[in-house]
Structure formats: structure tokens, C-alpha cells
Design an enzyme around this catalytic site. Structure first.
Site, short mmCIF file in Angstrom:
data_model
loop_
_atom_site.label_atom_id
_atom_site.label_comp_id
_atom_site.label_asym_id
_atom_site.label_seq_id
_atom_site.Cartn_x
_atom_site.Cartn_y
_atom_site.Cartn_z
N HIS A 187 4.69 -7.30 -0.44
CA HIS A 187 4.40 -8.58 -1.05
C HIS A 187 5.08 -8.72 -2.41
O HIS A 187 5.43 -7.72 -3.04
CB HIS A 187 2.88 -8.73 -1.21
CG HIS A 187 2.14 -8.74 0.09
ND1 HIS A 187 1.50 -9.86 0.58
CD2 HIS A 187 1.94 -7.77 1.02
CE1 HIS A 187 0.94 -9.58 1.74
NE2 HIS A 187 1.20 -8.31 2.04
N ASP A 204 0.87 -1.16 0.00
CA ASP A 204 0.00 0.00 0.00
C ASP A 204 0.91 1.22 0.00
O ASP A 204 1.91 1.25 0.74
CB ASP A 204 -0.87 0.02 1.26
CG ASP A 204 -1.98 -1.01 1.24
OD1 ASP A 204 -2.01 -1.85 0.33
OD2 ASP A 204 -2.83 -0.98 2.16
N SER A 239 7.42 3.98 5.60
CA SER A 239 8.69 4.20 4.92
C SER A 239 8.49 4.20 3.41
O SER A 239 7.45 4.63 2.94
CB SER A 239 9.70 3.13 5.35
OG SER A 239 11.00 3.56 5.02
#
Length: 303
Positions: free
Chosen positions: A161, A104, A263
């Protein structure tokens, strides 16, 4: 149409500048390493009152949505930061012609890698080889390729991911600072991503055998990077900066690791890749959303 006088505009701009100065001062001029170590300790406290106040404060100042989390309650603030999602919460674009977003994120600087340079924001370039810890061969392999900067805010889902069916070929940890990576800092600190702690994760895609590199970059209040495909017990920070070869196969959408706060991930693709149409600076991405298109396979019709 409403107009703003010159003096009024200067006042507004001065106010914005003052707010940026304060933000930069608070997030970058305090002892960053000390603040990061403290946050790493404090966020793990499981005392119910501290936990509840910490999570409430976090949700007050950050845009946090826990509705898609696998758990409904968390033992600590840290557990909420690194939460897993319930199955199916992030549909993965299955098209093998697509490299998907590993996290995300908010899309930042992106484009073509030219003359060995990327941009952290418009008009502020930095050398790719420096980001890669001086690996000139790897930088040359990405020359003419495509890059995308993905910024994870403090309230976002913090795990990342696999962007395609792939094999992880190697990982290298690079020690560094913990500058904030928000837009204000990116405008003021040259080559910021090259200063911060980061990892160089080299991938080989199943589709076409393309070599893609992910560079997760830690930031202030990040207590560390975790990579779940590494051998159990192997701590990145204890590898001494040496390259760790791996042969970990991961299916598209499989979890790779996580940040322990917000981050950035810099995605580096070789020549022939292109950012998906409709994506611009500021676009909101979720895990599994289309990010780049792969080049056509030899002998196949164009994608």
C-alpha cells in the site's frame, strides 16, 4: 547457569549448519523458474479437494492468519495468497510526518545509504545502482538517505500500500532470477536482490515533495508482481524494461499492488529521512505502521 561444552557447541553449530545447507539446497538449487511457473499454475486450481489440501498444507508449514481477510472462503490457494483484507484491518498512521510501512513484513537490513551501497545482511553490501538497474542518477539522489528492507513471508498478507499521500511518477520492470530471499539465502548469495526480478517504483510525496523509491523484489514461487495503478491490461513483464511514466495519485494506505507469494520490498528515501525509533532487525511491521520520519518542512519546527 547452564553451560555447553566445546564439543557439544560444535555439534549444535554443525547441526544448524546442516539444516541451513538443506534449506538452501531445497529452495535454491532446484529449477527455480520451473518451480515458479508450476506454482503459478498449481495454485490457481479451483478443484475443491486440491484447493483444500493446498491451503491446509500452506497453513501447516507457514504462520497464516486469515481472520482479517475480507472473504471467509477462497476458490484456490492463489486466491488465499493474494487475499484482500476487511475494511479497517490495518489502521494507517495518519501523521503526515510519518512514512508508513507499505506491507506486512519483517524488518531486515536498514540504515544510511553510504558510498552507493546498501546491506542485504550485516557485512554483505551490494551496490544501489545495480539494484536500480544501472540508474546512476537515481542512486545518487538517494545517497545519504535512509533505506529499509521489508521481507514478506509466505504466510503474510501479500498486498502492499501507499506509504504516504503521493503520486506514482514511473515504473520500470527488470527481469531477473527467482532466488529465495530468506535469511539463509541472503547470507550466501551476493547481491541477491540485484539478481531477482523486480520493479522500480518512483514516488513523489505530497508532504514536502520528497522523492521515495520502492523496489518490490520477486522470489521463488512468486508468479509475478501486480500493480493496480497501471492501465488495465498492461502486463509488467511485457514492457521490455522500459520506464513507464504514470501520474497516479494515491492516498496514504491505498492499495498499490501485490505479490503472488512472499517476497521483499526495499524502501529508499532521500537524505533527511530516519527510521522510526524502536525499530530493529526482526521487528514485525504491518501495513500502515510508522516506518520512517520525514525531515521537517522548511521554516517549520523540528519533528
Amino acid at each position: 547457569m547452564m553451560t555447553v561444552s566445546g564439543s557439544r557447541l560444535r555439534t549444535i553449530l554443525a547441526r544448524v549448519g546442516a539444516q541451513e545447507d538443506l534449506n538452501f539446497l531445497l529452495t535454491n538449487r532446484l529449477p527455480r523458474r520451473l518451480a515458479t511457473r508450476f506454482m503459478g499454475w498449481f495454485s490457481r486450481i479451483e478443484q475443491p479437494l486440491i484447493r483444500d489440501l493446498s491451503i491446509a498444507t500452506w497453513r501447516l508449514f507457514c504462520d497464516v492468519d486469515l481472520r482479517d481477510a475480507q472473504e471467509t472462503r477462497f476458490p484456490s490457494l492463489h486466491a488465499a495468497f493474494v487475499r484482500a483484507l476487511r475494511p479497517g484491518a490495518r489502521p494507517i498512521a495518519a501523521d503526515p510526518a510519518l512514512l508508513t510501512s507499505p506491507s506486512d513484513a519483517i524488518l531486515g537490513a536498514h540504515g544510511r545509504i553510504e558510498a552507493g551501497r546498501l546491506f542485504q545482511i550485516k557485512g554483505l553490501p551490494y551496490p544501489l545502482a545495480e539494484l536500480l538497474g544501472g540508474d546512476l542518477a537515481l542512486a545518487r539522489a538517494h545517497e545519504g538517505g535512509c533505506y529499509a528492507t521489508l521481507r514478506l513471508t509466505a504466510g503474510m498478507y501479500h498486498r502492499f500500500h501507499a506509504p504516504h499521500d503521493l503520486r506514482v511518477e514511473s515504473v520500470r520492470h527488470i527481469w531477473g532470477d527467482t532466488w529465495n530471499v530468506n535469511p539463509i539465502a541472503l547470507k550466501r548469495v551476493e547481491a541477491l536482490f540485484c539478481r531477482n526480478e523486480r520493479a522500480i517504483v518512483r514516488l513523489r510525496l505530497a508532504e514536502g515533495g520528497h522523492a521515495v523509491t520502492l523496489v518490490p523484489v520477486a522470489a521463488i514461487l512468486v508468479a509475478g508482481l501486480r500493480l493496480g495503478f497501471l492501465p488495465e491490461g498492461l502486463a509488467l513483464r511485457e514492457t521490455g524494461g522500459r520506464t513507464i511514466p504514470t501520474a497516479a495519485p494515491l492516498a496514504k494506505g491505498a492499495e498499490m499492488g501485490w505479490f503472488e507469494h512472499g517476497s521483499t520490498i526495499v524502501v529508499l528515501a532521500p537524505p533527511g529521512f530516519a527510521l522510526c525509533p524502536g525499530l530493529n532487525v526482526g521487528s514485525i511491521l504491518r501495513v500502515g505502521a510508522p516506518l520512517m520520519r520525514l525531515p521537517p518542512l522548511p521554516g517549520s519546527p523540528g519533528r
